[in-house]
Design a protein around this motif. Structure first.
Motif, mmCIF file in Angstrom:
data_model
loop_
_atom_site.group_PDB
_atom_site.id
_atom_site.type_symbol
_atom_site.label_atom_id
_atom_site.label_comp_id
_atom_site.label_asym_id
_atom_site.label_seq_id
_atom_site.Cartn_x
_atom_site.Cartn_y
_atom_site.Cartn_z
ATOM 1 N N VAL A 45 1.043 -1.359 -0.050
ATOM 2 C CA VAL A 45 0.125 0.098 -0.260
ATOM 3 C C VAL A 45 0.724 1.424 0.079
ATOM 4 O O VAL A 45 1.094 2.056 1.022
ATOM 5 C CB VAL A 45 -1.017 -0.090 1.214
ATOM 6 N N ILE A 53 -3.537 1.181 -9.112
ATOM 7 C CA ILE A 53 -4.842 1.153 -8.716
ATOM 8 C C ILE A 53 -5.466 2.345 -9.556
ATOM 9 O O ILE A 53 -6.642 1.875 -10.112
ATOM 10 C CB ILE A 53 -5.459 1.294 -7.304
ATOM 11 N N ILE A 114 -5.362 5.445 3.492
ATOM 12 C CA ILE A 114 -4.774 5.826 2.254
ATOM 13 C C ILE A 114 -5.813 6.728 1.512
ATOM 14 O O ILE A 114 -5.472 7.169 0.309
ATOM 15 C CB ILE A 114 -4.104 4.745 1.640
#
Ligand SMILES: C[S@@+](CC[C@H](N)C(=O)[O-])C[C@H]1O[C@@H](n2cnc3c(N)ncnc32)[C@H](O)[C@@H]1O
Length: 347
Positions: A45, A53, A114
């Motif tokens: 991440v 993404i 996030i």
């Protein structure tokens, strides 16, 4: 198509209860890559994964030409609808949807904070939740629409069952749930590549991660008993520069090729550490796989599964059982009473 949408006059975007601040102390590093501690999530991440993404989000928008399949456009445009994005990540979907439907309210949850913490549209809130550990912190029947996307490498099969039951629980009767996932399923021709893919699938299953998740999603929604009709849409996505230029599949294929390679790079650390691949071996497998996709024009596949919550079946069954017992009791009582009446008359 959506430009006419404006907040209604009486729209109050601020009626959210203040949320607890996120805890950023949940990450650890493997080399330069950042991971969430104590989870089954196989991907990092960090900024590189966010970029991937983001690319994926754009590609999938072009593949489907919309952000969702459930028939919720009217409901969200009318305003006042509540939408939940489960495992929202950096929240491109949540933020774009919130701008398209400014009169409805959007909540994004993710175990990793996030998502944008401070600067965000007024009709959006975010909350840090580990759904696998704690479930969803909402009452039954809270949301009109619950969305979840790209969790194939986040949950074990047992987690999926629990997560789906939670998603279905917080969806209102008359509301919709929707899932979008990729199955790890490729029609590979070359024997050696097929073996390598099969080994990859076996390794995932050994760790209870199901590579072909879309049928399981359907099954777990059905098992809640509240969603009688389940819709399943599939798109075959080219994996290289061999699509049709006129209807955009060429561009989609070209970008999807990048995304697949990028995904393989981003799960590499976990493949080495957990699944005993060595680095060179993994790179060779990926190169061979990408060549095969290109040579034989093999399609990737993505799935959207959505369903309407029709009733609280358990409630209905309970009510039905209760009414049935009442009827039986009445008929029993009437049977018992009759002879008495008769005998009194006779007397
Ligand atoms: C591949 S990203 C997808 C993000 C977003 N849904 C999208 O489609 O752009 C998966 C996300 O699921 C989150 N996640 C994984 N396990 C989770 C859990 N147990 N609870 C909440 N979020 C989780 C990860 O932090 C990550 O942000």
């Amino acid at each position: 198509m959506y430009r006419h949408l404006k907040p209604e006059k009486n729209y109050k975007p601020h009626d959210y209860v203040p949320l607890p601040p996120p805890n950023f102390d949940i990450f650890h590093y493997k080399g330069e890559r950042k991971y969430i501690s104590g989870l089954n999530h196989l991907l990092p991440v960090d900024d590189d994964e966010f970029d991937r993404i983001q690319h994926q989000h754009i590609i999938y928008y072009h593949v489907w030409r919309n952000h969702f399949s459930a028939p919720i456009h009217e409901l969200l445009s009318k305003g006042g609808a509540k939408v939940l994005d489960v495992g929202c990540g950096p929240a491109m979907w949540t933020l774009e949807m919130a701008s398209l439907y400014p009169c409805s309210k959007f909540t994004g949850i993710d175990v990793a904070p996030i998502y944008p913490v401070e600067i965000k549209p007024l009709n959006v809130e975010f909350l840090q939740v580990n759904i696998v550990k704690h479930g969803l912190p909402y009452d039954d029947n809270t949301f009109d629409y619950v969305f979840s996307r790209l969790k194939g490498f986040s949950y074990t099969i047992k987690d999926w069952k629990f997560v789906i039951s939670e998603i279905c629980r917080v969806c209102k009767v008359g509301g919709y749930v929707e899932f979008m996932e990729k199955d790890v399923k490729f029609d590979i021709r070359k024997e050696s590549t097929r073996k390598a893919l099969s080994r990859f699938e076996k390794n995932l299953r050994r760790k209870n991660i199901e590579p072909i998740i879309s049928p399981k999603i359907e099954q777990y929604i059905r098992e809640t008993n509240n969603f009688p009709i389940i819709n399943h849409e599939k798109r075959d996505v080219p994996t290289g520069e061999w699509g049709d230029n006129e209807n955009d599949t060429y561009k989609i294929g070209k970008n999807n090729d990048v995304i697949i390679k990028w995904g393989a790079k981003n799960i590499k650390n976990v493949m080495i550490e957990v699944f005993d691949y060595d680095e060179k071996q993994w790179d060779l497998i990926v190169d061979d796989f990408m060549k095969e996709l290109d040579e034989h024009h093999i399609y990737d596949n993505i799935h959207r599964i959505y369903a309407k919550k029709e009733t609280e079946r358990k409630e209905e069954v309970r009510k039905h059982k209760f009414n049935f017992s009442l009827l039986r009791l009445r008929s029993l009582l009437s049977c018992c009473k009759k002879p008495k009446k008769k005998s009194s008359k006779n007397n």
